[in-house]
Design an enzyme around this catalytic site. Structure first.
Site, PDB file in Angstrom:
ATOM      1  N   GLU A   1       0.804  -1.238   0.000  1.00  0.00           N
ATOM      2  CA  GLU A   1       0.000   0.000   0.000  1.00  0.00           C
ATOM      3  C   GLU A   1       0.834   1.284   0.000  1.00  0.00           C
ATOM      4  O   GLU A   1       0.598   2.186   0.795  1.00  0.00           O
ATOM      5  CB  GLU A   1      -0.962  -0.002   1.191  1.00  0.00           C
ATOM      6  CG  GLU A   1      -1.889  -1.205   1.177  1.00  0.00           C
ATOM      7  CD  GLU A   1      -2.863  -1.243   2.351  1.00  0.00           C
ATOM      8  OE1 GLU A   1      -2.786  -0.359   3.226  1.00  0.00           O
ATOM      9  OE2 GLU A   1      -3.699  -2.159   2.377  1.00  0.00           O
TER      10      GLU A   1
ATOM     11  N   ASN B   1       2.071  -5.153  -3.121  1.00  0.00           N
ATOM     12  CA  ASN B   1       0.679  -5.480  -2.824  1.00  0.00           C
ATOM     13  C   ASN B   1      -0.124  -4.200  -2.548  1.00  0.00           C
ATOM     14  O   ASN B   1       0.357  -3.312  -1.844  1.00  0.00           O
ATOM     15  CB  ASN B   1       0.685  -6.361  -1.554  1.00  0.00           C
ATOM     16  CG  ASN B   1      -0.622  -7.065  -1.269  1.00  0.00           C
ATOM     17  OD1 ASN B   1      -1.165  -7.754  -2.134  1.00  0.00           O
ATOM     18  ND2 ASN B   1      -1.130  -6.919  -0.052  1.00  0.00           N
TER      19      ASN B   1
ATOM     20  N   HIS C   1     -10.348  -6.409  -2.164  1.00  0.00           N
ATOM     21  CA  HIS C   1     -11.422  -6.255  -1.181  1.00  0.00           C
ATOM     22  C   HIS C   1     -12.563  -5.586  -1.946  1.00  0.00           C
ATOM     23  O   HIS C   1     -12.629  -4.357  -2.042  1.00  0.00           O
ATOM     24  CB  HIS C   1     -10.955  -5.402   0.003  1.00  0.00           C
ATOM     25  CG  HIS C   1      -9.853  -6.047   0.780  1.00  0.00           C
ATOM     26  ND1 HIS C   1     -10.042  -7.221   1.475  1.00  0.00           N
ATOM     27  CD2 HIS C   1      -8.546  -5.724   0.928  1.00  0.00           C
ATOM     28  CE1 HIS C   1      -8.905  -7.573   2.059  1.00  0.00           C
ATOM     29  NE2 HIS C   1      -7.981  -6.692   1.725  1.00  0.00           N
TER      30      HIS C   1
ATOM     31  N   GLU D   1      -6.005 -10.882  -1.331  1.00  0.00           N
ATOM     32  CA  GLU D   1      -6.778 -10.739  -0.081  1.00  0.00           C
ATOM     33  C   GLU D   1      -8.274 -10.742  -0.393  1.00  0.00           C
ATOM     34  O   GLU D   1      -9.048  -9.959   0.169  1.00  0.00           O
ATOM     35  CB  GLU D   1      -6.399  -9.433   0.628  1.00  0.00           C
ATOM     36  CG  GLU D   1      -4.917  -9.306   0.913  1.00  0.00           C
ATOM     37  CD  GLU D   1      -4.525  -8.069   1.718  1.00  0.00           C
ATOM     38  OE1 GLU D   1      -5.413  -7.386   2.254  1.00  0.00           O
ATOM     39  OE2 GLU D   1      -3.319  -7.800   1.816  1.00  0.00           O
TER      40      GLU D   1
ATOM     41  N   ASP E   1     -12.046 -10.779  -0.724  1.00  0.00           N
ATOM     42  CA  ASP E   1     -13.336 -10.974  -0.051  1.00  0.00           C
ATOM     43  C   ASP E   1     -14.360 -10.181  -0.855  1.00  0.00           C
ATOM     44  O   ASP E   1     -14.038  -9.172  -1.477  1.00  0.00           O
ATOM     45  CB  ASP E   1     -13.331 -10.591   1.442  1.00  0.00           C
ATOM     46  CG  ASP E   1     -12.599  -9.309   1.789  1.00  0.00           C
ATOM     47  OD1 ASP E   1     -12.563  -8.380   0.963  1.00  0.00           O
ATOM     48  OD2 ASP E   1     -12.058  -9.225   2.915  1.00  0.00           O
TER      49      ASP E   1
HETATM   50  C1  XIL Z   1      -6.093  -6.548   8.259  1.00  0.00           C
HETATM   51  C2  XIL Z   1      -6.373  -7.748   9.163  1.00  0.00           C
HETATM   52  O1  XIL Z   1      -7.250  -8.600   8.493  1.00  0.00           O
HETATM   53  C3  XIL Z   1      -6.994  -7.268  10.454  1.00  0.00           C
HETATM   54  O2  XIL Z   1      -7.122  -8.358  11.359  1.00  0.00           O
HETATM   55  C4  XIL Z   1      -6.124  -6.182  11.090  1.00  0.00           C
HETATM   56  O3  XIL Z   1      -6.761  -5.681  12.231  1.00  0.00           O
HETATM   57  C5  XIL Z   1      -5.869  -5.058  10.106  1.00  0.00           C
HETATM   58  O4  XIL Z   1      -5.290  -5.593   8.922  1.00  0.00           O
HETATM   59  N1  XIL Z   1      -4.861  -4.787   3.663  1.00  0.00           N
HETATM   60  C6  XIL Z   1      -3.839  -5.594   4.100  1.00  0.00           C
HETATM   61  C7  XIL Z   1      -4.053  -6.502   5.244  1.00  0.00           C
HETATM   62  O5  XIL Z   1      -2.776  -5.629   3.460  1.00  0.00           O
HETATM   63  O6  XIL Z   1      -2.892  -6.705   6.005  1.00  0.00           O
HETATM   64  C8  XIL Z   1      -5.165  -6.004   6.144  1.00  0.00           C
HETATM   65  O7  XIL Z   1      -5.409  -6.994   7.128  1.00  0.00           O
HETATM   66  C9  XIL Z   1      -6.401  -5.717   5.328  1.00  0.00           C
HETATM   67  C10 XIL Z   1      -6.131  -4.646   4.312  1.00  0.00           C
END
Ligand code: XIL
Length: 346
Positions: free
Chosen positions: A155, A196, A232, A261, A263
């Site tokens: 990020e 990422n 996401h 990641e 979802d």
């Molecule tokens: C999130 C975790 O899922 C949570 O448990 C934590 O509190 C915060 O981080 N982008 C990312 C991940 O790269 O590491 C994040 O994970 C979600 C967003």
């Protein structure tokens, strides 16, 4: 006559209100990953593995790639200068080695989940750089040959494509990104190294900026193997077209593509709901089908894998982080497969 007309309208109305038919299935048709030619992964919390047998069982059987959801982040792993908390990371690495699962390390350099000492580190640019080098190389070096791949930088971009003004940029300057990759490569030359980020699939300008950045680094000779599209997303957006553009852009440029990641939120607007509507579960399954098609259109050698950000809906980070009820994952709160899972094994 009137009576007939009203009955007809009534039947039409009932037909429209009828709940859609949802695909149902069990996990008996073999592991989820066995249905695909690329790895299928999940983000794991070792504490949940220890305390929740349904969770542990699905983690064991369904996935062949694991991303630690939190325990490799600096705040957990490197809580004090020179102090590394290896207990949980060592046992996760061992679990993956024993079970023949790939471990994707997440994440070395990020602006969030930093320990207090790191954020408040006192030093000039050179000292910051050597602190970052020590952090990266201690971790990557310990797991050399055991952790297959790393999210080296996470990020680093804002939504408009500009560099995020974070701690690392402030103290080291723009070069922190390429240096992070160089340090990781020195510590394990064979590990696959990823950048990422989120919203690359929904914000074309951010996607372009990430692609430009990766290409420039690669042209300079920095080893950077792939892109993690966090994904996401929700049933409402982004469009399949927009997802396809991003996936294709990175694949065409020759990078490995990790949907890192995933979802799929069914309640992005944060409505007051207590359970998912069947229609929404169907839309979620349809979205997944489209994602699989898009992903299977890129060359097999560049399909690093698809990783879901959790296992059951109650494990998802979304309710806690965004303060809304949601059902974004493959398994429901009782760890039964949802229509999205059934669509995947179809
Ligand atoms: C999130 C975790 O899922 C949570 O448990 C934590 O509190 C915060 O981080 N982008 C990312 C991940 O790269 O590491 C994040 O994970 C979600 C967003």
């Amino acid at each position: 006559m009137n009576y007939l007309r009203f009955s007809f309208i009534g039947i039409l109305f009932l037909l429209q209100c009828r709940e859609p038919e949802l695909p149902t299935c069990t996990t008996d048709s073999g592991p989820l990953f066995a249905h695909f030619s690329f790895p299928v992964g999940a983000a794991l919390e070792p504490l949940d593995m220890a305390s929740n047998s349904a969770y542990a069982s699905l983690a064991n059987t369904e996935f062949n790639s694991i991303t630690p959801e939190n325990i490799f982040k600096p705040a957990f792993l490197h809580p004090e200068p020179g102090v590394f908390y290896w207990q949980e990371t060592d046992s996760l690495v061992q679990f993956c080695l024993n079970a023949g699962k790939r471990l994707h390390g997440h994440t070395l350099i990020w602006h969030q989940q930093l320990p207090y000492w790191m954020e408040n580190f006192q030093g000039n640019a050179t000292e910051w750089e050597s602190m970052m080098k020590n952090h990266i190389q201690t971790i990557v070096g310990r797991y050399k040959g055991k952790v297959r791949s790393w999210d080296v930088v996470n990020e680093a971009l804002e939504d408009d494509g500009s560099l995020r003004n974070n701690t690392w940029l402030e103290h080291i300057g723009e070069s922190y990104i390429e240096k992070a990759f160089q340090f990781a490569q020195e510590a394990d030359p064979d590990a696959l190294l990823f950048y990422n980020d989120y919203s690359l699939e929904s914000k074309p300008e951010k996607c372009k900026a990430a692609l430009d950045m990766l290409q420039k680094l690669r042209d300079k000779g920095v080893k950077i193997d792939g892109i993690g599209l966090q994904m996401h997303i929700s049933i409402l957006s982004p469009s399949n077209n927009s997802i396809e553009n991003a996936v294709q852009a990175f694949a065409t440029a020759g990078f490995l593509v990790h949907l890192s990641e995933l979802d799929i939120s069914i309640n992005p607007l944060g409505n007051k709901i207590t359970s998912p509507k069947p229609q929404a579960l169907l839309q979620q399954a349809d979205k997944m089908r489209a994602i699989l098609q898009i992903y299977q259109n890129i060359p097999a050698a560049q399909q690093f894998g698809i990783t879901f950000w959790g296992i059951g809906d109650s494990d998802s980070w979304i309710p806690g982080f965004f303060g809304r009820t949601d059902f974004p994952l493959l398994f429901d709160e009782n760890y039964a497969p949802k229509p999205i899972y059934c669509t995947m094994i179809e």
